[in-house]
Motif scaffolding. Structure first.
Motif, PDB file in Angstrom:
ATOM      1  N   VAL A  46       0.823  -1.204   0.000  1.00  0.00           N
ATOM      2  CA  VAL A  46       0.000   0.000   0.000  1.00  0.00           C
ATOM      3  C   VAL A  46       0.865   1.265   0.000  1.00  0.00           C
ATOM      4  CG1 VAL A  46      -1.761   1.305   1.256  1.00  0.00           C
ATOM      5  CG2 VAL A  46      -1.914  -1.195   1.111  1.00  0.00           C
ATOM      6  N   ALA A  47       1.853   1.307   0.892  1.00  0.00           N
ATOM      7  CA  ALA A  47       2.601   2.554   1.066  1.00  0.00           C
ATOM      8  C   ALA A  47       3.759   2.706   0.086  1.00  0.00           C
ATOM      9  CB  ALA A  47       3.120   2.638   2.506  1.00  0.00           C
ATOM     10  N   ASP A  48       4.326   1.603  -0.370  1.00  0.00           N
ATOM     11  CA  ASP A  48       5.572   1.690  -1.147  1.00  0.00           C
ATOM     12  C   ASP A  48       5.612   0.544  -2.167  1.00  0.00           C
ATOM     13  OD1 ASP A  48       8.142   2.000  -2.042  1.00  0.00           O
ATOM     14  OD2 ASP A  48       9.089   1.952  -0.062  1.00  0.00           O
ATOM     15  N   PRO A  49       4.767   0.658  -3.206  1.00  0.00           N
ATOM     16  CA  PRO A  49       4.612  -0.461  -4.154  1.00  0.00           C
ATOM     17  C   PRO A  49       5.921  -0.869  -4.830  1.00  0.00           C
ATOM     18  CG  PRO A  49       2.951   1.227  -4.541  1.00  0.00           C
ATOM     19  CD  PRO A  49       3.900   1.799  -3.558  1.00  0.00           C
ATOM     20  N   LEU A  50       6.825   0.098  -5.040  1.00  0.00           N
ATOM     21  CA  LEU A  50       8.090  -0.240  -5.691  1.00  0.00           C
ATOM     22  C   LEU A  50       8.890  -1.180  -4.795  1.00  0.00           C
ATOM     23  CD1 LEU A  50      10.069   0.138  -8.026  1.00  0.00           C
ATOM     24  CD2 LEU A  50      11.050   2.077  -6.767  1.00  0.00           C
ATOM     25  N   SER A  51       8.986  -0.823  -3.505  1.00  0.00           N
ATOM     26  CA  SER A  51       9.669  -1.707  -2.548  1.00  0.00           C
ATOM     27  C   SER A  51       9.004  -3.069  -2.523  1.00  0.00           C
ATOM     28  CB  SER A  51       9.616  -1.123  -1.131  1.00  0.00           C
ATOM     29  OG  SER A  51      10.581  -0.125  -0.967  1.00  0.00           O
ATOM     30  N   ALA A  52       7.673  -3.068  -2.564  1.00  0.00           N
ATOM     31  CA  ALA A  52       6.927  -4.327  -2.508  1.00  0.00           C
ATOM     32  C   ALA A  52       7.306  -5.234  -3.668  1.00  0.00           C
ATOM     33  CB  ALA A  52       5.427  -4.043  -2.516  1.00  0.00           C
ATOM     34  N   ALA A  53       7.343  -4.654  -4.861  1.00  0.00           N
ATOM     35  CA  ALA A  53       7.677  -5.451  -6.044  1.00  0.00           C
ATOM     36  C   ALA A  53       9.108  -5.965  -5.958  1.00  0.00           C
ATOM     37  CB  ALA A  53       7.475  -4.613  -7.299  1.00  0.00           C
ATOM     38  N   GLU A  54      10.019  -5.100  -5.484  1.00  0.00           N
ATOM     39  CA  GLU A  54      11.413  -5.532  -5.332  1.00  0.00           C
ATOM     40  C   GLU A  54      11.519  -6.683  -4.337  1.00  0.00           C
ATOM     41  OE1 GLU A  54      13.699  -1.278  -6.232  1.00  0.00           O
ATOM     42  OE2 GLU A  54      13.489  -1.993  -4.179  1.00  0.00           O
ATOM     43  N   CYS A  55      10.799  -6.552  -3.232  1.00  0.00           N
ATOM     44  CA  CYS A  55      10.836  -7.608  -2.205  1.00  0.00           C
ATOM     45  C   CYS A  55      10.347  -8.933  -2.785  1.00  0.00           C
ATOM     46  CB  CYS A  55       9.953  -7.241  -1.019  1.00  0.00           C
ATOM     47  SG  CYS A  55      10.702  -6.030   0.075  1.00  0.00           S
ATOM     48  N   ALA A  56       9.230  -8.858  -3.511  1.00  0.00           N
ATOM     49  CA  ALA A  56       8.655 -10.095  -4.058  1.00  0.00           C
ATOM     50  C   ALA A  56       9.664 -10.789  -4.957  1.00  0.00           C
ATOM     51  CB  ALA A  56       7.365  -9.784  -4.813  1.00  0.00           C
ATOM     52  N   ALA A  57      10.339  -9.999  -5.809  1.00  0.00           N
ATOM     53  CA  ALA A  57      11.298 -10.598  -6.735  1.00  0.00           C
ATOM     54  C   ALA A  57      12.516 -11.130  -5.979  1.00  0.00           C
ATOM     55  CB  ALA A  57      11.726  -9.555  -7.770  1.00  0.00           C
ATOM     56  N   GLU A  58      13.028 -10.341  -5.038  1.00  0.00           N
ATOM     57  CA  GLU A  58      14.256 -10.737  -4.335  1.00  0.00           C
ATOM     58  C   GLU A  58      14.018 -11.907  -3.384  1.00  0.00           C
ATOM     59  OE1 GLU A  58      17.620  -9.701  -4.667  1.00  0.00           O
ATOM     60  OE2 GLU A  58      16.640  -9.102  -6.529  1.00  0.00           O
ATOM     61  N   ASN A  59      12.818 -11.958  -2.813  1.00  0.00           N
ATOM     62  CA  ASN A  59      12.459 -13.089  -1.950  1.00  0.00           C
ATOM     63  C   ASN A  59      12.687 -14.402  -2.707  1.00  0.00           C
ATOM     64  OD1 ASN A  59      10.680 -15.225  -0.945  1.00  0.00           O
ATOM     65  ND2 ASN A  59       9.835 -13.704   0.463  1.00  0.00           N
ATOM     66  N   ALA A  60      12.225 -14.423  -3.954  1.00  0.00           N
ATOM     67  CA  ALA A  60      12.386 -15.642  -4.753  1.00  0.00           C
ATOM     68  C   ALA A  60      13.859 -15.904  -5.053  1.00  0.00           C
ATOM     69  CB  ALA A  60      11.586 -15.513  -6.052  1.00  0.00           C
ATOM     70  N   VAL A  61      14.607 -14.822  -5.358  1.00  0.00           N
ATOM     71  CA  VAL A  61      16.028 -14.989  -5.690  1.00  0.00           C
ATOM     72  C   VAL A  61      16.799 -15.518  -4.482  1.00  0.00           C
ATOM     73  CG1 VAL A  61      18.155 -13.768  -6.297  1.00  0.00           C
ATOM     74  CG2 VAL A  61      16.013 -13.206  -7.481  1.00  0.00           C
ATOM     75  N   ILE A  62      16.617 -14.891  -3.330  1.00  0.00           N
ATOM     76  CA  ILE A  62      17.377 -15.272  -2.135  1.00  0.00           C
ATOM     77  C   ILE A  62      17.031 -16.700  -1.715  1.00  0.00           C
ATOM     78  CG2 ILE A  62      17.873 -14.694   0.287  1.00  0.00           C
ATOM     79  CD1 ILE A  62      18.796 -12.656  -1.898  1.00  0.00           C
ATOM     80  N   SER A  63      15.739 -17.029  -1.784  1.00  0.00           N
ATOM     81  CA  SER A  63      15.325 -18.389  -1.427  1.00  0.00           C
ATOM     82  C   SER A  63      16.005 -19.409  -2.326  1.00  0.00           C
ATOM     83  CB  SER A  63      13.810 -18.549  -1.557  1.00  0.00           C
ATOM     84  OG  SER A  63      13.146 -17.660  -0.695  1.00  0.00           O
TER      85      SER A  63
END
Lengths: 409, 558
Positions: free
Chosen positions: B59-76
């Protein structure tokens, strides 16, 4: 429903792990850890390992816990150690329950199958080649103690039994015999009823099935829950204001606390039945303390070893049988001082655990052999079978001596 | 004086710095990382352990949200052993606005953060301890991550590519020539040796300390506003999934099951000095109450340890600087050539642990923008060494390991199941290690008894294996106990008081640890909390034991 209440209950027992301060008292008192390194000990598999379990138990060694409950009893911080272990073991065995554990946990089935062919069944159980075969096929150790099948069940005796005059003048009791009391320990059940009637009680015996304890200790929680609920309903068929007296310590313990604390069965009927259930010796000792137990015992010139079973200690009653038997003139009761006989229900029957169970029981066996002529006393049936087999003595419920001292046998 | 030579020096051994040294080394640069303490000893080891799905920022920071979603998969994928794929829930509690759930779902869709609404009953089946009065629930792909494991495996990868990592090495000077940065001077804090590294580039990844490093470089001040977050670990996992409150982000609205504990976090208070982070009782109490809002009965559960971390937020002129929560969490990469006319220097700030790899990529890209040399970033493609592809961490892993070796190995730390062989193996690898260094590697002393039993065993092991003499071992033990005490003092109520009283009596009453002859030790770590830097005196411990629940009444301030 059962799946869910087990999980909720697991959380409650689980919460108690927070109380552990690593004092290690449970490990110093665990009879299994004392004799084998295969069992990592109650602190390890209980409050420690539970932090690593997420509905799955990867530590197969926890199956070496015998469920004797000593750890919970001695924990000064109130950690439900044995309960945690039982729940974790049920989760572990869920996918690969051995056929053997399904079979030996059905005492009623065994009793019903053996009774019509009792002499044959007993001969088979005594036949070494057959036992060797059974060990290989099913995993029940060839030397493990087995019950003796009887030709007549207790309920068959009860159906024809005529209470003596005066039975009922002091009120009515409900008698809970358990499945072993119906099929194998028939004599104990008969003596219990005769004794209570001698004291002036009327005795009602509602039809009753298995309490589910052997299923529970083998991890078959869902069936165990169904069975204990059915038993509660059966006992409730008798008037619900009556005290329930039981000569089967482990099964009454199931009603009083294990069904709630291990299976997580939470219902009002179970609580009510548990609350009005008394161990036979507990009931009689309370009579004695009120001055209502006739003390016209004939002297018994005997010295007997007495062993308080783990399951009885789990009731938190002390040892009423000892106090009661000491009222009999001439009778010397020597307490075993041993923690456990090793059998722990069905644990000591299992091929892979037999040697451990025998080692656990060794201090008890030594004591019994040291004290006993040919008779030992113990409240719990499976412990009696274990003692008989290991020590070559007759092991009886305390009611046998009371029955005799009253001149009833 | 030791002289070294590198293409790029990276300052700061947190997740960002380690990510940068890995990235630079993989691109073929000779890279050296310098860290004044242990890797991930500052910010990256002092968080709640959440590997964001992005849900928190939709809600507050969609760019961060999208980055997190992508990086979560990468780091995992690239660091599976550091990550437990627990999954997460966003919960609209009985006091929360149910309409926020719609805003949340819409935001998640827009930011491409997977989120799915499930019924309250389904949520309770997944996590039976949740408040049964919850109104809505959403499932997301949150995970949990061990910051230390994350950083070490990235460091191992960096080393494999030729990167060098110097821990307990503090920068004292940045040498500038006419064309910009040309080297750094540092000192090895364990040996006192001076080190000079000649380099053409410096990347400042010092997180909350980045402002200080920038000052050493003599550039216009970089304003980093450290935001202190207090977190409390509970003695066992009350939930097995990350539980977030589905509302506008606030204090204490995340419960994270990480390893054998679960962590409630966090507060956010602007502080002046990241070396001086208090753990105020009031903030601990606030966290416990926040936990109660998610899990009824939370305050009766046993608290294990509390700690504070500093968010490395770079000042953003758009919001008032007293409000760190709403400052941009997006990463800030400052090119000092453009900003200050100083070539060979980049400062990285902001960001989150979840996006550390991406941040490192941007930092190295910024360096290449200055130098004009271009190499592709390959950090997302290669699995870090020592990791089995697809094999993520599970809470049961260590129990399974001990099941295999417990009959022929001693267990030193019973709570965290650290075996003697595992501990000695680490000690051989890091001969200068303090017990606290070993703790970060092994979780020694991080369980319910907080080192009450294992720390003396470990000190004894140091003696028995010739790693320390008696006096040195006592020193190791004392330092360890002092550090444990920092996090115990703020949570002394309920079950943890009983434990601490027992431990205290063993160490003071039986061992008299404060009066044993002890050798001064390897450099202590930077202090983490004000006014709590020494082990409890008798009076302090007795006060602590009588302080009563931190959740009711004022308690006794230590």
């Amino acid at each position: 429903m059962s799946g869910q209440d087990s999980y909720e209950h697991n959380l409650l027992a689980r919460a108690s792990l927070d109380h552990c301060v690593k004092c290690t008292i449970c490990e110093t008192q665990c009879p299994v850890a004392a004799v084998t390194a295969l069992f990592p000990g109650p602190k390890y598999v209980g409050p420690q390992a539970e932090r690593y379990r997420q509905g799955q138990s990867v530590d197969r060694s926890l199956d070496y816990c015998s469920s004797c409950g000593t750890c919970t009893l001695v924990c000064p911080q109130g950690v439900k150690i044995a309960e945690l272990n039982s729940v974790a073991r049920a989760a572990m065995k869920k996918d690969h329950m051995p056929l053997r554990d399904r079979l030996i946990s059905r005492t009623t089935l065994m009793g019903a199958a053996m009774r019509p062919v009792a002499p044959l069944a007993n001969a088979a159980l005594a036949c070494r080649p057959l036992r060797v075969l059974a060990e290989a096929a099913v995993g029940v150790h060839r030397d493990a103690a087995m019950p003796t099948a009887q030709r007549q069940t207790f309920t068959a005796w009860q159906a024809k039994h005529q209470p003596p005059d005066g039975a009922g003048r002091r009120g009515t009791l409900v008698y809970f015999h358990g499945c072993a009391g119906n099929y194998f320990e028939v004599e104990t059940s008969i003596k219990s009823v005769e004794l209570l009637e001698h004291l002036g009680y009327g005795v009602l015996v509602p039809k009753q099935g298995c309490c589910g304890l052997p299923l529970q200790s083998n991890g078959l929680f869902d069936t165990a829950r169904a069975w204990v609920r059915r038993l509660v309903a059966q006992l409730d068929k008798a008037p619900q204001d009556l005290v329930i007296v039981s000569s089967t310590t482990s099964c009454s313990g199931m009603l009083k606390h294990e069904a709630r604390e291990i299976l997580g069965v939470e219902d009002a009927a179970l609580r009510a039945v548990g609350a009005r259930t008394r161990d036979l010796c507990e009931f009689l000792l309370a009579e004695a303390e009120r001055g209502e137990l006739p003390l016209d015992f004939a002297p018994l010139d005997l010295t007997v070893p007495y062993h308080a079973p783990c399951q009885l200690r789990g009731h938190g009653l002390g040892t009423p049988a000892v106090q009661l038997l000491r009222l009999i003139p001439g009778l010397t009761v020597v307490e075993s001082g041993a923690v456990c006989c090793g059998i722990a229900g069905t644990y000591g029957l299992k091929k892979e655990k037999y040697a451990i169970a025998q080692a656990v029981g060794q201090p008890l066996f030594d004591k019994v052999k040291e004290v006993a002529g040919d008779l030992a006393v113990c409240d719990s049936e499976t412990c009696r079978w274990q003692i008989e087999k290991a020590c070559g003595v007759r092991a009886v419920h305390p009611v046998w001596l009371l029955h005799k001292a009253y001149g009833l046998s | 004086m030791r002289k070294l030579n590198a293409d790029v020096v990276v300052v700061g051994g947190g997740s960002t710095g380690t990510g940068v040294v890995r990235d630079a080394a993989m691109r073929g640069y000779r890279a050296i990382l310098v860290e004044r303490a242990d890797l991930a000893q500052g910010t990256s080891g002092r968080f709640h352990g959440l590997l964001h799905s992005g849900g928190r920022y939709v809600v507050a920071d969609p760019l961060s949200a999208a980055e997190c979603a992508a990086e979560n998969a990468v780091i995992s994928r690239i660091q599976p052993a550091a990550v437990e794929r627990t999954g997460g829930l966003f919960i609209v509690g009985p006091g929360d606005d149910p309409d926020f759930g719609d805003v949340f779902l819409a935001g998640a869709k827009a930011a491409q953060v997977p989120a799915e609404e499930i019924s309250p009953g389904a949520a309770l089946r997944l996590e039976p301890r949740l408040d049964p009065k919850l109104r809505r629930a959403f499932q997301v792909l949150d995970g949990t991550v061990d910051g230390w494991q994350l950083v070490w495996s990235a460091a191992a990868s960096a080393r494999l590519w030729g990167g060098q990592i110097l821990t307990y090495t503090e920068i004292v000077e940045i040498i500038r020539g006419s064309e910009g940065v040309r080297g750094v001077r540092a000192v090895d804090r364990k040996t006192g040796e001076a080190i000079e590294i000649e380099c053409g580039f410096l990347i400042n990844c010092a997180g909350p300390w980045a402002g200080r490093v920038a000052t050493l470089a003599g550039v216009r001040p970089v304003e980093v506003v450290p935001g202190r977050g207090v977190m409390v670990a509970m003695a066992h996992r009350l939930v097995n999934r990350v539980v977030n409150r589905c509302a506008k982000p606030a204090d204490g609205d995340i419960l994270v099951p990480v390893h054998t504990v679960c962590v409630i976090g966090t507060t956010d208070v602007k502080v002046a000095d990241p070396d001086n982070l208090a753990i105020p009782r009031a903030e601990v109490r606030q966290m416990l109450e926040a936990g109660e809002a998610l899990i009824p009965g939370f305050q009766q559960a046993r608290a294990l340890h509390a700690w504070a971390g500093a968010r490395p937020l770079v000042k953003d002129d758009r919001v008032d600087d007293s409000d760190t929560r709403h400052m941009s969490r997006g990463m800030a990469v400052i090119d000092h050539a453009a900003r200050d006319g100083v070539a060979g220097l980049v400062t990285v700030g902001g960001g989150k642990l979840t996006t550390y790899r991406l941040m490192a990529q941007h930092a190295v890209d910024a360096m290449e923008n200055q130098t004009g040399r271009r190499h592709p970033c390959r950090t997302a493609d290669e699995i870090c060494p020592g990791q089995t592809p697809g094999r993520n961490y599970l809470v049961s892993c260590r129990l399974q390991e001990r099941e295999a070796d417990r009959l022929d190995d001693q267990i030193i730390c019973e709570c965290e199941l650290v075996s003697r062989r595992a501990l000695l193996g680490l000690w051989d690898e890091f001969p200068q290690a303090s017990l606290d260094d070993l703790r970060r590697q092994s979780r020694l002393g991080m369980g319910p008894c907080q080192g009450g039993f294992c720390s003396a065993r470990a000190a004894g092991l140091a003696c028995a294996t010739g790693k320390a003499d008696g006096a040195q071992a006592t020193g190791l033990l004392r330092d360890f106990l002092a550090n444990r005490w920092l996090g115990l003092a703020p949570v002394l109520y309920g079950d943890q008081v009983r434990q601490t009283a027992l431990d205290y009596w063993i160490f003071q009453g039986a061992l008299d640890v404060d009066h044993l002859p002890a050798a001064p030790n390897r450099p202590a770590e930077p202090p983490a909390a004000e006014d709590q830097g020494s082990p409890p005196t008798r009076r302090q411990a007795s006060l602590a034991c009588s302080a009563g629940p931190a959740v009711a009444g004022e308690g006794v301030s230590l």
